[in-house]
Design an enzyme around this catalytic site. Structure first.
Site: not given
Ligand SMILES: O=C[C@H](O)COP(=O)(O)O
Length: 248
Positions: A10-12, A91, A93, A163, A169, A209, A230-231
Site C-alpha cells: 500500500n503506497w499511500k 484503511h 487512515e 491492521e 508505520g 510494520s 506500507g513502508g
Molecule cells: O496498509 C498498510 C499499512 O497501513 C501498514 O503500513 P506500514 O507497513 O508502513 O506499517
C-alpha cells in the site's frame, strides 16, 4: 483448503508516475509463485502500474456511487476502464482523516463487488482499544458492518486486512501470536456470518510494520494469508527482499 497468500504494498500518498514506472520495471519480472503480489497506488499512478504483467494493481479507495457531484472522488467504472479490478477499502487512515465510517465502507464493498472489483477491506483497533482488551469486539463490529448485504457467493472475492492501528508505520509489528489470534478470530466471525466453508476460502492479511525479516513467520501462521505492507513496499529492494523471504 490451501489459500494462496496475497501480499499487497500500500503506497499511500507516495511515488510519482515516473517512480511507479521504475518500480514496475525493477520488480515485475522478479516475483515468484509463493504469493499473489500486488501494489496499491495513488490514482494517477494506476495506468503506469497497469503496465505490469504480473503485479496485481489496486486502488487505495473508490467511491460508493456510480457518478455525480462528489468532487475529488473516483468511481468503480473509472477504475474498471483502466483495468483496475482491486481496491483497498476502509484503511484506518481513510477512517481517521477522510471521514470513512463502517457504513461507507459497507456501501463501497457493495459497489465494488457489483462492478467486479475485489475489495481488500481493512479492520483494526486503536492502541487504546487494544490496551482495553477490546480488539475482538472492535474487529467483529467492523467485519459485520462491512459485509452487511454482501452475498455469500461474493465473499471469497474479498480479502480482509487486519491492521492494528498501533502497528501501522510505528515499527511495532504485532507478534505472530497476536496477529494469528485476531486473524483466526476474524475467520470465526466470517464463519458465523456465512458458514465455515466460505470462511475457509477468505484470505486474511496482516498489516502493520511488516518487513522482509518478519513476513515469512507471519505468513506461516494458519490464519494469516498474506500481508498489506506500507513502508517496506516502497523501495524496490525491500519489496524484492519480501519476495525472496518467501522463497527460502
Ligand atoms: O496498509 C498498510 C499499512 O497501513 C501498514 O503500513 P506500514 O507497513 O508502513 O506499517
Amino acid at each position: 483448503m490451501a489459500r494462496k497468500p496475497i501480499v499487497v504494498g500500500n503506497w499511500k500518498m507516495n511515488k510519482t508516475i515516473a517512480e511507479t514506472k521504475a518500480f514496475v520495471a525493477a520488480v515485475d519480472d522478479k516475483l515468484n509463485d509463493k504469493a499473489d503480489w500486488g501494489i496499491a497506488t495513488p490514482y494517477l499512478d494506476l495506468p503506469a502500474a497497469k503496465e505490469a504483467k504480473h503485479l496485481i494493481v489496486a486502488a487505495e479507495d473508490m467511491h460508493f456511487k456510480d457518478s455525480g457531484a462528489y468532487t475529488g472522488a473516483v468511481s468503480a467504472a473509472m477504475l474498471k476502464e483502466i483495468g483496475v479490478d482491486w481496491t483497498i477499502l476502509g484503511h484506518s487512515e481513510r477512517r481517521q482523516y477522510f471521514g470513512e465510517t463502517d457504513e461507507t465502507v459497507n456501501l463501497k464493498m457493495l459497489q465494488a463487488l457489483k462492478n467486479g472489483i475485489n475489495p481488500i477491506v481493512c479492520v483494526g483497533e486503536s492502541e487504546a482499544q487494544y490496551d482495553a482488551g477490546e480488539t475482538h469486539d472492535v474487529v467483529k463490529t467492523q467485519v459485520v458492518a462491512a459485509y452487511k448485504d454482501v452475498a455469500k457467493e461474493d465473499v471469497e472475492k474479498t480479502v480482509i486486512a487486519y491492521e492494528p492501528i498501533w502497528a501501522i508505520g510505528t515499527g511495532k509489528t504485532a507478534t505472530n501470536e497476536i496477529a494469528q489470534d485476531v486473524c483466526g478470530y476474524i475467520r470465526s466471525v466470517v464463519a458465523e456470518l456465512y458458514g465455515q466453508e466460505t470462511a475457509d476460502k477468505v484470505r486474511i492479511q496482516y498489516g502493520g510494520s511488516v518487513k522482509p525479516n518478519t513476513i515469512k513467520e507471519l505468513l506461516a501462521q494458519p490464519d494469516i494469508d498474506g500481508a498489506l505492507v506500507g513502508g517496506a513496499s516502497l523501495k524496490e529492494d525491500s519489496y524484492l527482499a519480501m519476495v525472496a523471504a518467501l522463497d527460502d
